[in-house]
Design a protein around this motif. Structure first.
Motif, short mmCIF file in Angstrom:
data_model
loop_
_atom_site.label_atom_id
_atom_site.label_comp_id
_atom_site.label_asym_id
_atom_site.label_seq_id
_atom_site.Cartn_x
_atom_site.Cartn_y
_atom_site.Cartn_z
N GLY A 182 0.79 -1.22 0.00
CA GLY A 182 0.00 0.00 0.00
C GLY A 182 0.83 1.27 0.00
N TRP A 183 2.17 1.15 -0.06
CA TRP A 183 3.01 2.34 0.11
C TRP A 183 3.59 2.89 -1.19
N THR A 184 3.15 2.39 -2.34
CA THR A 184 3.64 2.88 -3.62
C THR A 184 2.50 3.52 -4.40
N LEU A 185 2.78 4.62 -5.09
CA LEU A 185 1.75 5.31 -5.85
C LEU A 185 1.63 4.70 -7.25
N ASN A 186 1.04 3.51 -7.30
CA ASN A 186 0.62 2.92 -8.56
C ASN A 186 -0.72 2.24 -8.33
N VAL A 187 -1.36 1.82 -9.38
CA VAL A 187 -2.73 1.31 -9.27
C VAL A 187 -2.81 0.11 -8.33
N GLU A 188 -1.91 -0.85 -8.50
CA GLU A 188 -1.95 -2.06 -7.69
C GLU A 188 -1.81 -1.76 -6.20
N GLN A 189 -0.81 -0.94 -5.85
CA GLN A 189 -0.54 -0.67 -4.45
C GLN A 189 -1.61 0.24 -3.82
N VAL A 190 -2.13 1.18 -4.58
CA VAL A 190 -3.22 2.01 -4.06
C VAL A 190 -4.46 1.17 -3.79
N CYS A 191 -4.72 0.19 -4.66
CA CYS A 191 -5.85 -0.72 -4.42
C CYS A 191 -5.63 -1.52 -3.13
N ILE A 192 -4.38 -1.95 -2.90
CA ILE A 192 -4.07 -2.67 -1.65
C ILE A 192 -4.31 -1.75 -0.45
N GLY A 193 -3.83 -0.52 -0.53
CA GLY A 193 -4.01 0.41 0.57
C GLY A 193 -5.48 0.68 0.86
#
Length: 370
Positions: A204-215
């Motif tokens: 959740g700590w990266t600004l990309n689609v996959e990680q934002v979805c996790i966050g």
């Protein structure tokens, strides 16, 4: 905001044991980050499930938010709500990002070989954006770890907590218990899917689609499950709740990896059960806890007071520690633990100093003039 509302919110009784549990979890987060450099993947971390502390924080925040604000909306505007949240959260965000900036150029390590090539203006820009808790794009990833906040990694969870706060104030606070239950149920399904598919909820700590979805997936269930719990729970009176709840939190977060590389889904089930069942149970037990003595009350207050400053202030120190481990190849945890313990204790002292000499005075000043 009207003065009578300020006084009412300030004097409304809260749950001291929940404050204490927040501090316990924050201390475990520090141990998680101190043990992390000795792992090669999520499979062999010493404090394996320390990442779940974030999900516990989200649930605690949702519970406290509902308790503190649900019955205040006839006296409070959305703007006043956000003003209170900014005053509560942002001073330590500013200090945390500043500490990260101060230490940025001093962490010589093979992990971050390009740090000294980063122009000063770029680092200052990242710091100023960090003050707002908005994530920086990957083009401003000056550390090279693909973090939303390269100067203080833990800022990512505050970003998602702000999103949950916005959703609560603008929309979800108006939900009936039935509608909120449906939302929480859907969020639980999404959480289980994430956990079982990935083998854990870490991320959740990266600004990309996959990680934002996790966050977003990580914050939606626990925060609004906590809100729902605050609306339906009827706390009883339980003795020794601080002790038993602290032990449960420690057991959950220090539990070794479940299933190994061959059965990642088993660990996903463990994460799901902890977040969906165990954490709400711990919060309910903590809210039901009865203070046994003045000493226990002081312990809870101390742990609660340092929890947020500790969370925001410790990671700039951890960067130095991680660099030191990286620069001393072959270092074992048996050799490093005295230094890790020193950093843990130093982080607690720093957190308390930040609380008393910075955070509380700044918040007091902001409440007085804003």
């Amino acid at each position: 905001m009207r003065t009578d509302l300020n006084n009412e919110l300030a004097t409304k009784p809260h749950y001291p044991i929940l404050d204490g549990l927040r501090g316990v979890a924050a201390i475990i987060v520090v141990t998680f980050h101190l043990a992390e450099p000795f792992s090669t993947s999520n499979l062999d971390k010493f404090v394996n499930h320390g990442y779940l502390a974030v999900d516990f924080f989200f649930l605690l925040s949702g519970f406290v938010m509902g308790y503190a604000y649900d019955d205040r909306w006839n006296k409070m505007t959305v703007g006043n709500f956000f003003k209170r949240r900014v005053i509560r959260l942002q001073p330590m965000v500013v200090l945390g990002m500043t500490l990260g900036a101060i230490g940025f150029y001093f962490t010589d390590s093979t992990l971050w070989p390009l740090i000294h090539t980063v122009p000063l203006w770029k680092m200052l820009l990242v710091m100023l954006v960090g003050y707002t808790i908005l994530p920086v794009p990957l083009s401003l990833d000056i550390r090279g770890w693909e973090e939303m906040h390269p100067l203080n990694s833990v800022g990512w969870s505050l970003f998602f907590e702000y999103i949950a706060n916005i959703l609560y104030a603008v929309w979800i606070r108006k939900f009936s218990k039935t509608t909120l239950t449906i939302l929480v149920g859907v969020a639980a399904i999404a959480l289980v899917h994430l956990a079982i598919t990935n083998g854990d909820v870490s991320g959740g700590w990266t600004l990309n689609v996959e990680q934002v979805c996790i966050g977003l997936t990580r914050v939606m269930f626990p925060f609004f499950a906590g809100l729902l719990l605050s609306r339906i729970a009827k706390p009883t009176k339980i003795k020794n709740a601080l002790l038993w709840c602290s032990l449960l939190v420690a057991i959950v977060l220090y539990m070794p990896r479940i299933g190994g590389a061959g059965h990642l889904w088993l660990n996903g089930i463990y994460d799901s059960v902890c977040i969906i069942i165990v954490f709400p149970l711990i919060v309910y037990l903590g809210a039901s806890g009865v203070m046994q003595s003045q000493k226990e009350h002081k312990v809870c207050k101390f742990l609660g007071d340092i929890s947020y400053p500790l969370y925001l202030a410790h990671y700039p120190i951890v960067y130095f520690y991680v660099a030191w481990i990286s620069n001393n190849k072959g270092m074992t945890i048996a050799q490093a633990w005295p230094y890790a313990l020193l950093i843990l204790m130093g982080s607690i002292v720093l957190a308390y100093a930040a609380l008393k000499w910075y955070d509380e005075p700044v918040r007091k000043w902001l409440r007085k003039y804003y």
